[in-house]
Design a protein around this motif. Structure first.
Motif, short mmCIF file in Angstrom:
data_model
loop_
_atom_site.label_atom_id
_atom_site.label_comp_id
_atom_site.label_asym_id
_atom_site.label_seq_id
_atom_site.Cartn_x
_atom_site.Cartn_y
_atom_site.Cartn_z
N THR A 76 0.80 -1.25 0.03
CA THR A 76 0.04 -0.09 -0.10
C THR A 76 0.97 1.25 0.03
N VAL A 77 0.29 2.34 -0.67
CA VAL A 77 0.94 3.77 -0.71
C VAL A 77 0.07 4.48 0.01
N TYR A 78 0.49 5.66 0.49
CA TYR A 78 -0.20 6.68 1.33
C TYR A 78 0.27 8.02 0.65
N LEU A 79 -0.76 8.94 0.61
CA LEU A 79 -0.75 10.23 0.56
C LEU A 79 -1.26 11.09 1.44
N GLN A 80 -0.42 11.36 2.56
CA GLN A 80 -0.92 12.37 3.54
C GLN A 80 -0.78 13.73 2.97
N MET A 81 -2.06 14.34 3.17
CA MET A 81 -2.10 15.74 2.51
C MET A 81 -2.62 16.53 3.90
N ASP A 88 -6.46 22.26 -4.64
CA ASP A 88 -6.02 20.89 -4.49
C ASP A 88 -7.33 20.01 -4.96
N THR A 89 -8.27 20.70 -4.80
CA THR A 89 -9.62 20.01 -5.20
C THR A 89 -9.43 19.07 -6.61
N ALA A 90 -9.66 17.70 -6.66
CA ALA A 90 -9.49 17.20 -8.03
C ALA A 90 -9.81 15.60 -7.74
N VAL A 91 -9.84 14.72 -8.76
CA VAL A 91 -9.78 13.36 -8.39
C VAL A 91 -8.45 12.86 -8.44
N TYR A 92 -7.97 12.19 -7.53
CA TYR A 92 -6.52 11.74 -7.20
C TYR A 92 -6.49 10.47 -7.58
N PHE A 93 -5.59 9.95 -8.57
CA PHE A 93 -5.38 8.58 -8.99
C PHE A 93 -3.99 8.19 -8.67
N CYS A 94 -3.58 6.83 -8.25
CA CYS A 94 -2.75 6.42 -8.24
C CYS A 94 -2.28 5.40 -9.23
N GLY A 95 -0.90 5.44 -9.37
CA GLY A 95 -0.11 4.66 -10.55
C GLY A 95 1.01 3.81 -10.24
N TRP A 113 -3.25 1.74 -13.17
CA TRP A 113 -3.91 3.02 -12.30
C TRP A 113 -4.89 2.39 -11.74
N GLY A 114 -5.28 3.23 -10.54
CA GLY A 114 -6.62 2.93 -9.79
C GLY A 114 -7.59 3.75 -10.24
N GLN A 115 -8.75 3.67 -9.60
CA GLN A 115 -9.96 4.15 -10.33
C GLN A 115 -10.17 5.64 -9.85
N GLY A 116 -9.32 6.14 -8.85
CA GLY A 116 -9.42 7.61 -8.69
C GLY A 116 -10.42 7.86 -7.47
N THR A 117 -10.22 8.81 -6.51
CA THR A 117 -11.01 9.20 -5.25
C THR A 117 -10.88 10.87 -5.37
N GLN A 118 -12.09 11.07 -5.18
CA GLN A 118 -12.31 12.52 -5.17
C GLN A 118 -11.90 13.14 -3.88
N VAL A 119 -11.20 14.17 -4.05
CA VAL A 119 -10.79 15.20 -3.16
C VAL A 119 -11.44 16.39 -3.29
N THR A 120 -12.35 17.13 -2.39
CA THR A 120 -12.75 18.46 -2.48
C THR A 120 -12.61 19.34 -1.29
N VAL A 121 -12.05 20.48 -1.51
CA VAL A 121 -11.46 21.18 -0.50
C VAL A 121 -12.41 22.78 -0.45
N SER A 122 -13.24 22.86 0.50
CA SER A 122 -13.90 24.16 0.49
C SER A 122 -13.30 25.05 1.11
N SER A 123 -13.72 26.35 0.68
CA SER A 123 -13.06 27.60 1.26
C SER A 123 -13.80 28.18 2.46
#
Length: 123
Positions: A76-81, A88-95, A113-123
């Motif tokens: 497993t790979v992680y991305l701590q944000m 930074d709002t986007a669909v995030y994909f791992c490859g 590639w993975g299927q992507g996961t949505q990250v939404t950052v509100s202001s």
């Protein structure tokens, strides 16, 4: 190799999220693992990558805020944000792929590639 990304969600600006990318089918111990992101109408953008040596690479826009890591036992790979911003709002994909160092930031270098996961950052 099958990749399953998870951990996305809605967060306020300044908040944190941790994305996970679990690999199955075969071990990815010797592969470079990368995170990219994409918004509608734009190309897939490099975020971070980690080689099998654990050498890490980051896009300038996320340096000091994001941390990529890998657990070879869990495959497993992680991305701590942290300190997330609306941009930074986007669909995030791992490859994953067997990639030379100079090609780490190019999405075309990755074989899986993975299927992507949505990250939404509100202001």
């Amino acid at each position: 190799v099958q990749l399953q990304a998870s951990g996305g969600g809605l967060v306020q600006a300044g908040g944190s999220l941790r994305l996970s990318c679990a690999a199955s089918g075969r071990a990815v111990t010797g592969y470079t693992m990368g995170w990219f992101r994409q918004v509608p109408g734009k190309e897939r953008e490099f975020v971070a990558a980690i080689r099998w040596t654990s050498t890490t690479y980051y896009a300038d826009s996320v340096k000091g805020r994001f941390t990529i890591s890998r657990d070879n036992v869990k495959n497993t790979v992680y991305l701590q944000m942290s300190n997330l911003k609306p941009e930074d709002t986007a669909v995030y994909f791992c490859g994953a792929g067997n990639i030379v160092q100079s090609a780490t930031s190019f999405p075309t270098s990755y074989n899986y590639w993975g299927q992507g996961t949505q990250v939404t950052v509100s202001s």
